[in-house]
Design an enzyme around this catalytic site. Sequence first.
Site, PDB file in Angstrom:
ATOM      1  N   ARG A 181      40.855  17.023  -9.945  1.00 32.69           N
ATOM      2  CA  ARG A 181      39.836  17.636  -9.410  1.00 32.69           C
ATOM      3  C   ARG A 181      39.714  17.481  -7.808  1.00 32.69           C
ATOM      4  O   ARG A 181      39.792  16.412  -7.366  1.00 32.69           O
ATOM      5  CB  ARG A 181      38.364  16.887 -10.022  1.00 32.69           C
ATOM      6  CG  ARG A 181      37.019  17.382  -9.479  1.00 32.69           C
ATOM      7  CD  ARG A 181      36.508  16.691  -8.551  1.00 32.69           C
ATOM      8  NE  ARG A 181      35.092  16.728  -7.943  1.00 32.69           N
ATOM      9  CZ  ARG A 181      34.314  15.995  -7.110  1.00 32.69           C
ATOM     10  NH1 ARG A 181      35.038  15.233  -6.336  1.00 32.69           N
ATOM     11  NH2 ARG A 181      33.043  16.528  -7.021  1.00 32.69           N
ATOM     12  N   GLY A 239      36.755  17.867  -4.776  1.00 35.49           N
ATOM     13  CA  GLY A 239      35.272  18.327  -4.550  1.00 35.49           C
ATOM     14  C   GLY A 239      35.059  18.752  -3.256  1.00 35.49           C
ATOM     15  O   GLY A 239      35.839  19.869  -2.839  1.00 35.49           O
ATOM     16  N   THR A 284      30.299   9.741  -0.297  1.00 36.00           N
ATOM     17  CA  THR A 284      31.130  10.335   0.743  1.00 36.00           C
ATOM     18  C   THR A 284      30.524   9.698   1.987  1.00 36.00           C
ATOM     19  O   THR A 284      29.351   9.717   2.116  1.00 36.00           O
ATOM     20  CB  THR A 284      30.832  11.791   0.781  1.00 36.00           C
ATOM     21  OG1 THR A 284      31.264  12.294  -0.538  1.00 36.00           O
ATOM     22  CG2 THR A 284      31.513  12.615   1.431  1.00 36.00           C
TER      23      THR A 284
END
Lengths: 352, 352
Positions: free
Chosen positions: B246, B248, B218
């Site tokens: 998904r 995060g 990230t």
Amino acid sequence: MILSLVAAALAAAQTAAPQPFADAVTPPGETRADTAETPATTGGWTLLVHGGAGTIRRDRITAEQDADYRAAIDAALMAGRAVLAKGGSALDAVQAAVELMEDDPLFNAGRGAVFTHDRTNELDAAIMDGRTRAAGAVARLTTSRHPVAVARAVLRDGRHVMLTGADADRFGADRGVEQMDPAWFATPHRREQIDEFLRREAGAKAVSSYDIDQKFGTVGAVARDARGHLAAATSTGGLTGKRWGRIGDAPIIGAGTYADDRACAVSATGAGEYFIRVGVAHEICARVRLAGESLQQAADAVMAEVLALGGSGGVIVAGPDGRSAFSFNTEGMYRGRLTSDGVHEVAIYNDE
Amino acid sequence: MILSLVAAALAAAQTAAPQPFADAVTPPGETRADTAETPATTGGWTLLVHGGAGTIRRDRITAEQDADYRAAIDAALMAGRAVLAKGGSALDAVQAAVELMEDDPLFNAGRGAVFTHDRTNELDAAIMDGRTRAAGAVARLTTSRHPVAVARAVLRDGRHVMLTGADADRFGADRGVEQMDPAWFATPHRREQIDEFLRREAGAKAVSSYDIDQKFGTVGAVARDARGHLAAATSTGGLTGKRWGRIGDAPIIGAGTYADDRACAVSATGAGEYFIRVGVAHEICARVRLAGESLQQAADAVMAEVLALGGSGGVIVAGPDGRSAFSFNTEGMYRGRLTSDGVHEVAIYNDE
């Protein structure tokens, strides 16, 4: 099934000896003293549910609607009690209570969810275990009958916390969550609301979701079980006319849903965008844990902060010692509380 | 374009007189004293960036990779400086820094994002304005070149906070965010990683995303501008092999990203699921605001909490008085800091 549960709940509500509920409700904008909270319990259990907050006033609701909502809230309490009274977990209890409300078209969750701008029903939910802070959240489901059950399956799986869209429905289906035709979630009343929304929008009028429904219909539950563990669950169809794959606060862990045995369990309903910006559920827990505030003080302070930013809504809160609190800055919130000590309250308006 | 920026940044890095960066880094598991923070500034500006944390060790990185990463981090600092040095806002600065890293294939954000289990690149980002606590977040984008720019458009629009999927890409396109063929985001290195992931999974071996990449890639930036306002931005491709839609922590306001002028601005990188459960970014701000902790104390305490749950990663933090902090519990975090007072640091390993 719903009807018979509602009938049973109505009977239960009539025979119960409710405590003075007004003691537990905070007038908008005010902070209550500590003493207004329910007393601590040991070994007992506590369950609170909500079915949305907003401009809910006696002059806008018929006697029949009033009774229907009270019965539905009470039915959710009974569903949770069935778990908690036999020593079940807070996690199972909040799921059971929320599943019942997801099935009830009165609430904006599961069946009876509001419509998006694209005239679909997109469902968000979350559940959190205060013991481990394990959490599951789902957004934009369109076929899972009980979004909170998919959230629970996410929590149990443990690999991810938040799943979205058709992939998340498939995940739920693989784990046994009942799948429905998307039409199952659609009700005539919600169809009228989106029609009205789109009509006003086409007329170039400024229109907000709140103009249409006058309330935020999210449902939720928080519980403390006999072992002293906490859990929270929230489920919603979001906002009428929501666009561009919008996700609200309900499935955002820390915004609409949070549970932490060290502090409290929170489920929120309201103008989700403000609840996300404030981090409502996590902020209430943080105030209890870091600033030593009572549940009521923390909930009232955070709801005041939401109001200061321009938002409205409410929260339900349960603590590890059995204490609990409601706080909302709207004219009403569908809500109920049930404890092993005999507290049994169902209420709608802010003067109850 | 990237290459020339990198070259310029390298030159800048070589001419700068870096302060002893080790002073500002906390050894894993330890809490630093207040004095380790950078001094308060008035009227000045501060910018911190990160490009991911993980098992980043000298024995795993070539001298060329080391230099490339340092140059890329420095280029992001320069992009933010171009905004801040002329009196621009923290919000514009963090967006500029993150956009540059989104374009750089070295980082798991925008171009160079990891692959999902379905072999797609799905991009998440968020941005938040500490002055108003307005926020924008997006998830599961597949065509927007700069996910953080779509998040910024969401913030500006103001109706919703979080948008997802193809609808969110369309929202971005309508507001002028450049759209790319999804193939633009895919790089050979990331393709090898998903191949390896799926190969191990097919071999019935337990495989985690972290096994493959050894880090969480990230990117993020936090800034304090000359007016004293804060902002945070984060962007990511998430986890290699992520499934079922998904999402995060990066686009979860309060988990991977938060900014509040009353406390601090935070951008996180790490095992997102743990960061969501702890509410990392909001919790750091809450500790500063409610418990009076320093930025470093708060960041270290919260990273220790993540570690206790089983997670790892790191955060960058900027405060309204110009102080700032890094905290991570991994062997390295690509990171940089630049201030109007002449602090200019770029570092990778935990002993720098």
